[in-house]
Design an enzyme around this catalytic site. Sequence first.
Site, PDB file in Angstrom:
ATOM      1  N   LYS A  40       0.862  -1.190   0.000  1.00  0.00           N
ATOM      2  CA  LYS A  40       0.000   0.000   0.000  1.00  0.00           C
ATOM      3  C   LYS A  40       0.888   1.226   0.000  1.00  0.00           C
ATOM      4  O   LYS A  40       1.812   1.301   0.824  1.00  0.00           O
ATOM      5  CB  LYS A  40      -0.793   0.091   1.308  1.00  0.00           C
ATOM      6  CG  LYS A  40      -1.970  -0.771   1.475  1.00  0.00           C
ATOM      7  CD  LYS A  40      -2.448  -0.700   2.931  1.00  0.00           C
ATOM      8  CE  LYS A  40      -2.971   0.681   3.314  1.00  0.00           C
ATOM      9  NZ  LYS A  40      -3.383   0.709   4.759  1.00  0.00           N
TER      10      LYS A  40
ATOM     11  N   SER B 245      -1.631  -1.312  -4.096  1.00  0.00           N
ATOM     12  CA  SER B 245      -2.730  -0.351  -4.113  1.00  0.00           C
ATOM     13  C   SER B 245      -2.195   1.004  -3.676  1.00  0.00           C
ATOM     14  O   SER B 245      -1.110   1.095  -3.096  1.00  0.00           O
ATOM     15  CB  SER B 245      -3.855  -0.819  -3.194  1.00  0.00           C
ATOM     16  OG  SER B 245      -3.411  -0.885  -1.860  1.00  0.00           O
TER      17      SER B 245
END
EC number: 3.5.2.-
Lengths: 371, 371, 371, 371
Positions: A161, A231
């Site tokens: 992330k 992400s």
Amino acid sequence: MKIGVHKVAMAAPNDVSELAALIAAGTVDPARIVALIGKTEGNGGANDFTRGYATLSYQLLLAPLLGLSPEEVGHRIAFVWSGGTEGVLSPHATVLTRDASTVPPVAGDKRLALGIATTRTILPEEVGTMVQVREVARAVRVALAEAGIADPADVHYVQVKGPLLTPASVAEAEARGRATVTRDPNGSKPYARGATALGVALALGEVAEEALSDAAIARRLDLFSTVASTSAGGELTACEVLLFGNAPAATSDFRIGHAVLRDVIDADAVLAAMDGAGLATGSPGMGRLDAAARSRIAAVFAKAEASPTGRIRGRRNTMLSDADIHYERHARAALGAVIASVTGDPAIFVSGGTEHQCAPGEAPIAAIMRV
Amino acid sequence: MKIGVHKVAMAAPNDVSELAALIAAGTVDPARIVALIGKTEGNGGANDFTRGYATLSYQLLLAPLLGLSPEEVGHRIAFVWSGGTEGVLSPHATVLTRDASTVPPVAGDKRLALGIATTRTILPEEVGTMVQVREVARAVRVALAEAGIADPADVHYVQVKGPLLTPASVAEAEARGRATVTRDPNGSKPYARGATALGVALALGEVAEEALSDAAIARRLDLFSTVASTSAGGELTACEVLLFGNAPAATSDFRIGHAVLRDVIDADAVLAAMDGAGLATGSPGMGRLDAAARSRIAAVFAKAEASPTGRIRGRRNTMLSDADIHYERHARAALGAVIASVTGDPAIFVSGGTEHQCAPGEAPIAAIMRV
Amino acid sequence: MKIGVHKVAMAAPNDVSELAALIAAGTVDPARIVALIGKTEGNGGANDFTRGYATLSYQLLLAPLLGLSPEEVGHRIAFVWSGGTEGVLSPHATVLTRDASTVPPVAGDKRLALGIATTRTILPEEVGTMVQVREVARAVRVALAEAGIADPADVHYVQVKGPLLTPASVAEAEARGRATVTRDPNGSKPYARGATALGVALALGEVAEEALSDAAIARRLDLFSTVASTSAGGELTACEVLLFGNAPAATSDFRIGHAVLRDVIDADAVLAAMDGAGLATGSPGMGRLDAAARSRIAAVFAKAEASPTGRIRGRRNTMLSDADIHYERHARAALGAVIASVTGDPAIFVSGGTEHQCAPGEAPIAAIMRV
Amino acid sequence: MKIGVHKVAMAAPNDVSELAALIAAGTVDPARIVALIGKTEGNGGANDFTRGYATLSYQLLLAPLLGLSPEEVGHRIAFVWSGGTEGVLSPHATVLTRDASTVPPVAGDKRLALGIATTRTILPEEVGTMVQVREVARAVRVALAEAGIADPADVHYVQVKGPLLTPASVAEAEARGRATVTRDPNGSKPYARGATALGVALALGEVAEEALSDAAIARRLDLFSTVASTSAGGELTACEVLLFGNAPAATSDFRIGHAVLRDVIDADAVLAAMDGAGLATGSPGMGRLDAAARSRIAAVFAKAEASPTGRIRGRRNTMLSDADIHYERHARAALGAVIASVTGDPAIFVSGGTEHQCAPGEAPIAAIMRV
């Protein structure tokens, strides 16, 4: 090291009752929780607040148990949510615990290990550039060491992330006289996800450093990792790496494997990922899973992608031209159903956006199996 | 009787080029076309005009070839469209031709047969009532005879299109002093689809006439057909029945089979439907299909349904509570992907709405296989 | 020249009955129809087929009346559709006829005039470049002359439809060794719409040629036309220009005016556009329209745009971050309702996409009023 | 009594910073807060979790300030959220405080007053029945007394939140041998909203008790309140009443007025509501608001409804047939833009669902103005 894998269903984004029950029963020690990876029932887009709501809800559950503030829980535990439970996908979280081994490892029997590491703050002007690639690669190497994995072939899933650009961060960089890869926040996602994926690929030797450059990011899509799942979110300033593999010193009750999905209806790859985790049902083409095999599946993590050619198995696909439903939602609905048709469990993690994560149109899938 | 089955891809709802090419090549004789069953890339709802656009486009192709007006083509050929190509579903039409046999049938070798029949006009006050059930049953018996099928067990798929209530038809009935089952046009769909499905069930002996009544329609969901696939449209005034089965006198190059989908991820039922059409790969639990087996699949027709319990394989499902994407779209996306993962072909017919078509949450699937 | 303006409601994209009735009644002479500008009830996106369906339906109505094929009708009459009837917007078409004047014009009384012109084919590598800007400018000058307008200040609305890039056209250009402004079909829309708008601005003297360059297109948004309304479609190869203004030699029963919408709730600009067409109700700030004033409104054409700052009147707006409903749909819903609240008629033309059509966040609005 | 009205913008459902700043500045005393009424940026449907997220976020802000648990804050303060910021609507909350008057009221000068009351628990079998109507009427009378309002004509807005049926509550009732008005949770909304609205109408004398019966609820739509605004949520078990009016003993700096929206583009009604609160700009048909008038607007509350005839001002409307966007979202987008075009402020409260709240197709609107 011993990793615990606990899947908890959620009746709503703020339903933390199943984890609360596992803790109350003594099955999960809250002090050992290191990460949650889950699906929430939002739309998966910029205005999907179910992820934040779920994080806050779990923080409020755990804060008094850990003697921390909710914010401190957020720093201690990695929360990875993907919004969007299209088709049969079911809202849930996979709670990961990490503990010291209490029994000696068996020689030659590699088991599930998990390493976690965080980069330094990535500045807005560094997002989507080689600076970010190198910082992520460094964090991956730290996570690799923490997991006790020496051979990159033992790595099967790396969740990262990291930050994307926001109007505020672009303005802040420009106020310091720095340019960003793009001024368009939405347009920064491919760069942000791509750079972190290339960081994984670099650390694991999937691509050579010489092949990489700023110009290659989000463009040279023939360069990729087959185990990265990345992400990007506006609320982050550093990159958080969760590295899963099988390690000789680990004594977990699980093993992990992975495969490459050729497209969103590639059921063979679903079987191959489990096979790689020791399902031992034979090669792709093997029979369908029986109940015993299904009961051994602890978690499946996959990425779903629209076909960049607009075709799947030679047939035209309308995902990319649909103005009503975003193509990522179509892709997740399709892949989630195919995986669930194999595993028998719709509580699986399927997310979207695959820049430099497998070849264009392809995507990674990993499975954690009980030994 | 010899039935031809020709699948044509469509690049848009008005793309009739593949059928034009088949006609130009002499592969399809336009005078032998009796029906088209296809998927268009609309939203599948009340404001989905891709179905009408596709019908008009094929009518304009065929009218000069048949020496008819476009309207006359519409009366001669049955057009069945389902809107919505969610997930991997691909826009296409399956063109069905019917011809006299030129070779004698082989004893004991039943082959694909198709019977078509239409009811008298169903008045608005008859929609969703036992009158409609009985009229459909009568038409099904006519179609059965036309197909040359004596044993109802040889029927594997009965597609029925019929009227639903519209504001205009409700007003017209009330002007004559007649009441309709509901005054809500959208609310009439379950009654309209349900009554036609029960008509099929009655004709095929799947339910006893004594069990049926006006009050049972759309309510006694334990009464159903496992081979009916019904739809309702505001543009229709009569019910059109397309009955598919295997008949002793047919000499088609195809056979048809069917099965019941337990839910939208029931891959075993997909295999079972093909098995029933003579795939002979073994029972459910058999291996995945190889290329040779896949090449024998001519067409798959299925219905997709949300789970009425809100659960699939014990996991919560969010289809029914999603205010952004209609649950039929979620269901079609899921089932279409699962079928395509088995067949390798995303050009399959999956539609929604299953009142009295299998038990609640279950749905019919049929497969036409090359012999 | 005498321009006729006839608004016809549509009960569906293929409902041409109101125009058929006007023709049957002798109110509209089909041979005098030069253009149709309308709204259809699709989603306004790439998979909105209601526009093509409506065009085909009107072509089929007019072809036998004009002794032409449907294709020839398409070449003779300009069809401009915008998909998306969000909020209160109502599906309709404004049918424009053009005839020779039968009475002499009144000196000093300029009336509605319409000029139509088409560019040569714009090659894929020319889309979004100065070549396209100059070709559109040339066509605007032709349309200006045809309309009999000498003073650019008498031009109030210029509708331009032109090509965008498609995967096929990009490939065709590359096969000839030519590069396009982008390889992304969706990404070509701002360039295509922007270049045609700048062509209008150039021809009308709104921007100086020296200020223009390939690099300015879709980037230097401070350069714009306040009367251009442009769209781009994959089915076109040339740009079609419809230029509306008031001309001394015209004897129409109408005048046209325009204004600039500051944002999608700028009701004052709606009034100002009518005022400019001779409503004479006073300046912005004037009272609401009475029935007599409303009855004089023949047609309203406007563009709707999301605020690029994410704020409207200082309040945060969520259009651009909504992953469920496209921002153009939000913007059309808002503006359409505001215009209808002023005019009392929801059958108005509101479309999206405003590159180089007024300043960022602003948009053009034009009104045709009965004299 | 003195009522404070504070509008706070929200950058996300969990953004409570503006209220925190007002508290820090001493402008708002948290101990005086009695209610929050606001809009969040969800989809407004069953899977809209932004409302719960916002409530939790404000509870977490206020809990330590009030020395309460977050749950206790929920019991002390009424939270009313409507999800869905379509068109220009902007996420915000209107915070209402209530304090004892420190100055004597001026005779004849009625000012804003607010009464709050809660019914006993409404059992599942009572939802949508006369029992609920009477319980709500009783609570309205309590609120009326608390507000110090003797004349029902001084009541201008009554917000009621109450329970709807859920699968669990239906099952619970049936286990006790009780039947509910419907077994369909979604289908219970009209009954639940309708019964509470009729309770308001009964208490205020807008309908006679003799006219009411179980059979009238959600069916006799000619019976209604013009000041009720009701909603139903699965998380509630009792009905919470917020009654706004002008009272002789109140010394607030505000007055409230209301009007009836004939449809979602009825700008005159927006002006009339403000007029009723003492704007004194003249009758409907009066000029547009100037900056001084706009600055006096403290809050606008309205309901938006689709036209049940499918027509608005004689033009066909497509809201009810749109399968992509729910009709409530279309209606809110339209009405919100029209109100904002009058007030100049997109931070207004517009919600959907109007059973027994004005005549079919009509809806209530209320405005709070600074004196």
